[in-house]
Design an enzyme around this catalytic site. Structure first.
Site, PDB file in Angstrom:
ATOM      1  N   ASP A 230      40.992  30.071  38.149  1.00  0.00           N
ATOM      2  CA  ASP A 230      42.600  30.317  38.411  1.00  0.00           C
ATOM      3  C   ASP A 230      44.061  30.736  38.127  1.00  0.00           C
ATOM      4  O   ASP A 230      44.863  29.624  39.324  1.00  0.00           O
ATOM      5  CB  ASP A 230      42.440  31.689  39.724  1.00  0.00           C
ATOM      6  N   GLU A 322      41.377  31.739  32.199  1.00  0.00           N
ATOM      7  CA  GLU A 322      41.936  33.763  31.730  1.00  0.00           C
ATOM      8  C   GLU A 322      42.109  32.778  30.334  1.00  0.00           C
ATOM      9  O   GLU A 322      42.827  31.759  30.561  1.00  0.00           O
ATOM     10  CB  GLU A 322      42.539  34.077  32.855  1.00  0.00           C
ATOM     11  N   ASP A 404      43.227  34.265  45.051  1.00  0.00           N
ATOM     12  CA  ASP A 404      43.031  33.572  43.921  1.00  0.00           C
ATOM     13  C   ASP A 404      41.328  32.968  43.862  1.00  0.00           C
ATOM     14  O   ASP A 404      41.372  32.339  43.013  1.00  0.00           O
ATOM     15  CB  ASP A 404      43.783  32.583  43.746  1.00  0.00           C
TER      16      ASP A 404
END
Length: 469
Positions: A230, A322, A404
């Site tokens: 992340d 991501e 996170d």
């Protein structure tokens, strides 16, 4: 592509040749610097000449059409391909540029090739065949714009020793750093030189090689391990293992010095292109100092990302990241500077080709996958989660976890989800051609292969499997 994202598997082990770039800083003499600038100017001149010629042809056709001349009787279209522009240049170079022999023909070919690529991109964008923002017609290259030219033929490459490069018409130039890493590959027969680009950036000259290499990198240390990554502004990356990698904030640390150098430059007599005024020597010195600071900050930021991506690709067998809309995030004026300094898109780009090197499976979550809003324990999704809420609290199971870390765990779980059917994508720039390392020329142009992609947890009946898991 599935609801959750895409999966990039390593390439077939039998396809070993990949395209890789090597860049070296140069240490030219004053005469060599002048010759390099002359070659860059020659490329710019050929580019502007070809652009003006094509636009004159377009305007002529528009004028003829205004007199109701039939379409078949209009002035024929000019061939805007690279070969067509070079053929026209060779026919007219004696008249438009009597001094053309002072520079290598590669400089003029480089400018015309870039012009052909610019027109091709404009045409593809106009027809809706090119992704990204709409591209306009090629603009005129100015003297103070980026200086560079590319060499594809002739006598060029590495010179004798470990600090020499050969450039057509310019000769042997000393490098500021050793070239033995590339020279070793060339001696072993595991690399083949392609194009060489000479460029001037932030006060220094660089030589970049496009090289076809045969890599024999080791497999990840933990081939069965899965890690979710992340990325963000507060921390450079947070792993699903709970490890937090701090953001070095190179850009934020030099803000005061950047402003001071910018003020010093603004107090000097800078260039005025409209009135033809050249900059003063004091302005050029102040501008070089400001550019050097920008280059140093960019290099340190890039180095941090390189170390992180190499560590992830060499340690874990599966990495989940991501697919963020970085361009859209940069429109936030409050966070744009912090987002830009973290180089989020660069991190994903490096992971793509390094995963190919080290046989790592790369899973890219969909742009709208709610990794932060989803509970990593019960998978309940929150309707709203503000940016200032740094601790995730689940209303269903009562989980309390760092925001996170929770997102990273959700990304890691995505790799084993039965719904993560996606597409196979080989990293851009790794164009594979058959043959030995000494055959063929690498063009350096990216090529992407897309085929059916099986789900990692259910290989049967989900497309075609490419490469080992």
């Amino acid at each position: 592509m599935s609801e959750f994202g895409t999966v990039a598997l390593p390439p077939d082990p039998s396809t070993e040749m990949k395209v890789q770039a090597y860049r070296f800083a140069l240490d030219p003499t004053p005469d060599q610097q002048e010759s390099l600038r002359s070659h860059c100017g020659a490329a710019r001149f050929a580019y502007n000449w070809g652009r003006q010629r094509v636009f004159a042809n377009w305007n002529q056709r528009i004028a003829e059409a205004s007199y109701d001349i039939p379409n078949d009787d209009l002035t024929p279209w000019i061939d805007v391909s690279s070969s067509g522009l070079r053929k026209a240049w060779n026919a007219e170079k004696g008249n438009v540029a009597p001094w053309w022999a002072e520079n290598s023909k590669e400089a003029y070919s480089s400018g015309l090739t870039r012009l052909a690529d610019a027109f091709a991109n404009y045409g593809a964008s106009k027809r809706g065949l090119r992704a990204g923002a709409r591209m306009g017609v090629p603009r005129r290259r100015k003297k103070y714009s980026h200086q560079s030219f590319t060499v594809t033929t002739g006598s060029y490459g590495l010179g004798a020793g470990s600090r020499r490069l050969k450039i057509p018409r310019i000769g042997v130039i000393r490098t500021a750093e050793s070239t033995r890493k590339l020279a070793r590959r060339l001696r072993n027969g595991t690399a083949k030189l392609g194009a060489m680009t000479l460029s001037y950036r932030t006060g220094r000259w660089f030589a970049s090689f496009t090289v076809r290499v045969r890599r024999d990198d080791p497999t990840p240390a933990r081939p069965k391990a899965v890690v979710g990554v992340d990325v963000g502004v507060k921390s450079l990356a947070v792993l699903s293992t709970g490890e937090v990698l701090r953001n070095p904030k190179h850009y934020q640390k030099v803000q005061q010095k950047r402003r001071r150098l910018a003020r010093a430059r603004s107090r000097r007599n800078g260039p005025d292109r409209k009135r033809g005024i050249e900059p003063s020597k004091r302005w050029m010195k102040a501008n070089a100092a400001a550019n050097h600071l920008e280059y140093r900050v960019t290099a340190m930021s890039r180095d941090s990302v390189h170390k992180l991506t190499t560590r992830l690709a060499t340690k874990y067998g599966t990495v989940v990241v991501e697919h963020l809309n970085v361009a859209g995030m940069l429109r936030n004026r409050s966070l744009s500077k912090a987002i830009w300094s973290t180089r989020l898109a660069e991190l994903r780009r490096q992971l793509e080709y390094k995963a190919c090197w080290y046989s790592t499976v790369l899973v890219k979550a969909d742009r709208y996958f709610p990794s932060s809003k989803t509970c990593s324990a019960c998978k309940a999704v929150k309707a709203k989660l503000s940016l200032n809420e740094r601790v995730f609290r689940c209303d269903h199971c009562g989980l309390v976890l760092d925001r996170d870390v929770n997102a990273a765990r959700n990304l890691a779980a995505l790799a084993s989800s039965a719904s993560c059917v996606g597409t196979v994508k080989k990293p851009a720039g790794n164009r594979v051609r058959p043959g030995s390392p000494g055959s063929g020329i690498a063009t350096g142009r990216p090529e992407t292969t897309v085929t059916g992609q099986p789900c990692l947890s259910n290989l049967a009946g989900h497309g075609t499997r490419r490469g080992p898991l």
